[in-house]
Motif scaffolding. Structure first.
Motif, mmCIF file in Angstrom:
data_model
loop_
_atom_site.group_PDB
_atom_site.id
_atom_site.type_symbol
_atom_site.label_atom_id
_atom_site.label_comp_id
_atom_site.label_asym_id
_atom_site.label_seq_id
_atom_site.Cartn_x
_atom_site.Cartn_y
_atom_site.Cartn_z
ATOM 1 N N ASP A 71 0.832 -1.216 0.000
ATOM 2 C CA ASP A 71 0.000 0.000 0.000
ATOM 3 C C ASP A 71 0.861 1.258 0.000
ATOM 4 O OD1 ASP A 71 -2.441 -1.407 0.161
ATOM 5 O OD2 ASP A 71 -2.192 -1.640 2.327
ATOM 6 N N ASN A 72 1.938 1.233 0.765
ATOM 7 C CA ASN A 72 2.792 2.416 0.865
ATOM 8 C C ASN A 72 3.540 2.711 -0.428
ATOM 9 O OD1 ASN A 72 2.851 3.823 3.589
ATOM 10 N ND2 ASN A 72 2.885 1.666 4.198
ATOM 11 N N VAL A 73 4.061 1.664 -1.051
ATOM 12 C CA VAL A 73 4.773 1.890 -2.318
ATOM 13 C C VAL A 73 3.788 2.436 -3.354
ATOM 14 C CG1 VAL A 73 6.135 0.832 -4.161
ATOM 15 C CG2 VAL A 73 6.409 0.047 -1.822
ATOM 16 N N ASP A 74 2.587 1.863 -3.369
ATOM 17 C CA ASP A 74 1.563 2.315 -4.298
ATOM 18 C C ASP A 74 1.191 3.777 -4.032
ATOM 19 O OD1 ASP A 74 -0.500 2.463 -6.103
ATOM 20 O OD2 ASP A 74 -1.959 1.495 -4.789
ATOM 21 N N TYR A 75 0.953 4.091 -2.761
ATOM 22 C CA TYR A 75 0.541 5.459 -2.410
ATOM 23 C C TYR A 75 1.639 6.453 -2.762
ATOM 24 C CZ TYR A 75 -1.483 9.312 0.228
ATOM 25 O OH TYR A 75 -2.035 10.532 0.577
ATOM 26 N N LEU A 76 2.859 6.137 -2.351
ATOM 27 C CA LEU A 76 3.988 7.042 -2.583
ATOM 28 C C LEU A 76 4.178 7.308 -4.076
ATOM 29 C CD1 LEU A 76 6.556 8.487 -1.459
ATOM 30 C CD2 LEU A 76 7.793 6.374 -1.938
ATOM 31 N N THR A 77 4.116 6.259 -4.894
ATOM 32 C CA THR A 77 4.376 6.450 -6.318
ATOM 33 C C THR A 77 3.190 7.116 -7.022
ATOM 34 O OG1 THR A 77 3.711 4.155 -6.642
ATOM 35 C CG2 THR A 77 6.059 4.612 -6.597
ATOM 36 N N SER A 78 2.000 6.511 -6.939
ATOM 37 C CA SER A 78 0.856 7.050 -7.698
ATOM 38 C C SER A 78 0.423 8.411 -7.186
ATOM 39 C CB SER A 78 -0.351 6.121 -7.595
ATOM 40 O OG SER A 78 -0.072 4.910 -8.197
#
Ligand code: PHE
Length: 456
Positions: free
Chosen positions: A391-398
């Protein structure tokens, strides 16, 4: 201004060759845009953010922000004709600003690596679903059975590692071979075929008896459910689905022939990408309601609803297998765009061969992807900030890196580059140019800033 200095008689050439035609470029960019973002992510993000209002904001973001950012990326890429880092540095200096603009390229390379680290994990699930479909695992299955299959598979970290590894290997393989031939062929066949299968599914979902409920959920805006968090999610999804804000389109733009209309090509890609996402929503949500599922269930949504539908359909085994094969292709052609900036950079800057560069970048991404692999099993309970590691990688990138990249790219194209340079790339200073310039200078950057500011 210095716009034409050092341009080799006006026009540069890319080290990596050029697309063979305008159509090839459109196909490549469409291949990069159409992917898991449309079919896996869009429905589940829309579901988590309450549907209607989110979809509307998403569409506004696509048209008013996504389109000008995409045009800016292509024009910058074509003007510089290098990897995104070198192009930003070169044009920064050439336009009388600074070489520090290379940081925009660098953030993009990093975003691509981070996105692919989890994208590959989900694409790995798709590969497994090809096999499960072909084995008939979903024939006549009810919701609990489908859920159990999903949980059983994703809960086993070894299986997820294996499928993630296979997908990364496939990606490295094509990137190493060079983009042009393999990519063009794959996309030429994949996008139309995907469209046909989606239409087949649409027919099924229209007959599910809950079609209007799905349409209602997607298109009737419940504004009270829309907070700044959802607006940011819509903006992030617009960037993600169009592959913009991280240099993928800039890298592809570097291989674009001089005489191709950037506006026309962008328009075609945006329309195709948006149609496939909306179609995916129209397929998924009626199935959600027909089976009494929760639209907000998250990353597993498509892996829950679609096998259920296929399982009850005549010829479901074939359709289902074919569908997941096409989805894997769609993910594959998107993965290529995600690594292209990093690979082109290693080749140009460090004199690596394409194969070496592909293996280096691929290994790094594979390793980073283990964080997301474990988010669904061993480390499923580890939760911070936005949730699991995935979730964090997704949130940070998108939601952060892509909008930030897009912001800097439009500021660069709209404010740093002189009028002559951008007008030259966009085919003169007519009405469409003026429209682009207003959007790129004012609406897009201000819009992105307002959303980022309010949501964070
Ligand atoms: N646009 C791709 C998708 O929707 C993902 C992607 C993002 C690809 C950024 C390249 C660059 O699946």
């Amino acid at each position: 201004m210095l716009s034409n200095q050092g341009r080799n008689g006006g026009k540069r050439k890319s080290l990596h060759g050029h697309w063979s035609s305008r159509m090839a470029f459109i196909l490549a960019v469409t291949g990069s845009a159409v992917g898991l973002g449309n079919i896996w992510k869009f429905p589940y993000i829309a579901g988590q953010n309450g549907g209607g209002a989110f979809v509307l904001v998403y569409l506004l973001c696509v048209v008013l922000i996504g389109m000008p950012v995409m045009m800016s990326e292509i024009l910058i890429g074509r003007r510089g004709r290098r990897n995104p880092i070198a192009t930003m540095e070169l044009l920064g200096k050439e336009e009388g600003s600074s070489g520090h603009w290379r940081w925009v390229g660098l953030i993009g390379v990093l975003a691509g690596i981070l996105i692919l680290s989890y994208y590959s994990v989900i694409a790995g699930w798709v590969l497994v679903y090809i096999v499960k479909s072909a084995q008939g695992a979903f024939v006549g299955a009810d919701s609990d059975t489908v859920s159990a299959i999903f949980a059983g598979f994703t809960g086993n970290w070894l299986s997820v590692t294996f499928s993630h590894t296979v997908f990364m290997a496939l990606t490295v393989f094509v990137v190493a071979r060079g983009v042009e031939r393999g990519l063009e062929q794959a996309v030429r066949f994949m996008v139309p075929a995907l469209l046909v299968l989606m239409l087949t599914l649409l027919a099924y979902s229209i007959n599910s008896g809950h079609f209007m409920e799905g349409v209602d959920f997607m298109f009737t805006p419940a504004w009270d459910k829309l907070g700044w968090g959802s607006v940011l999610a819509a903006l992030g999804q617009a960037f993600f689905t169009l592959s913009i804000g991280m240099g993928a389109i800039m890298a592809y733009g570097a291989y674009l022939p001089e005489d191709t209309s950037i506006m026309g090509a962008s328009g075609a890609v945006v329309v195709a990408d948006t149609c496939i996402a909306i179609l995916a929503g129209l397929v998924i949500f009626p199935l959600v309601f027909a089976n009494g599922l929760d639209p907000a269930e998250g990353a597993g949504l498509v892996f829950h609803t679609l096998p259920l539908a296929f399982g009850k359909m005549a010829g479901g085994v074939i359709f289902s297998t074919l569908f997941f094969i096409l989805l894997a292709f769609a993910a594959w052609t998107s993965a290529l765009g995600l690594v292209e900036p990093a690979v082109a950079w290693l080749v140009e800057q460090f004199g690596r061969t394409r194969s070496q560069a592909a293996v280096i970048v691929g290994s790094l991404i594979w390793l980073a992807g283990m964080g997301s692999v474990l988010s669904f099993n061993v480390l499923a309970d580890v939760s911070f900030l936005a949730g699991t590691i995935f979730d964090n990688v997704d949130y940070l990138t998108s939601n952060i890196m892509l909008p930030l990249g897009g912001l800097l790219i439009t500021i660069f194209a709209g404010w740093v580059m002189c009028r002559n340079s951008t007008a030259d790339e966009l085919g003169g200073a007519g009405t469409t140019y003026k429209m682009w310039r207003v959007l790129a200078r004012f609406l897009a950057p201000i819009g992105i800033l307002i959303v980022l500011f309010n949501a964070i």
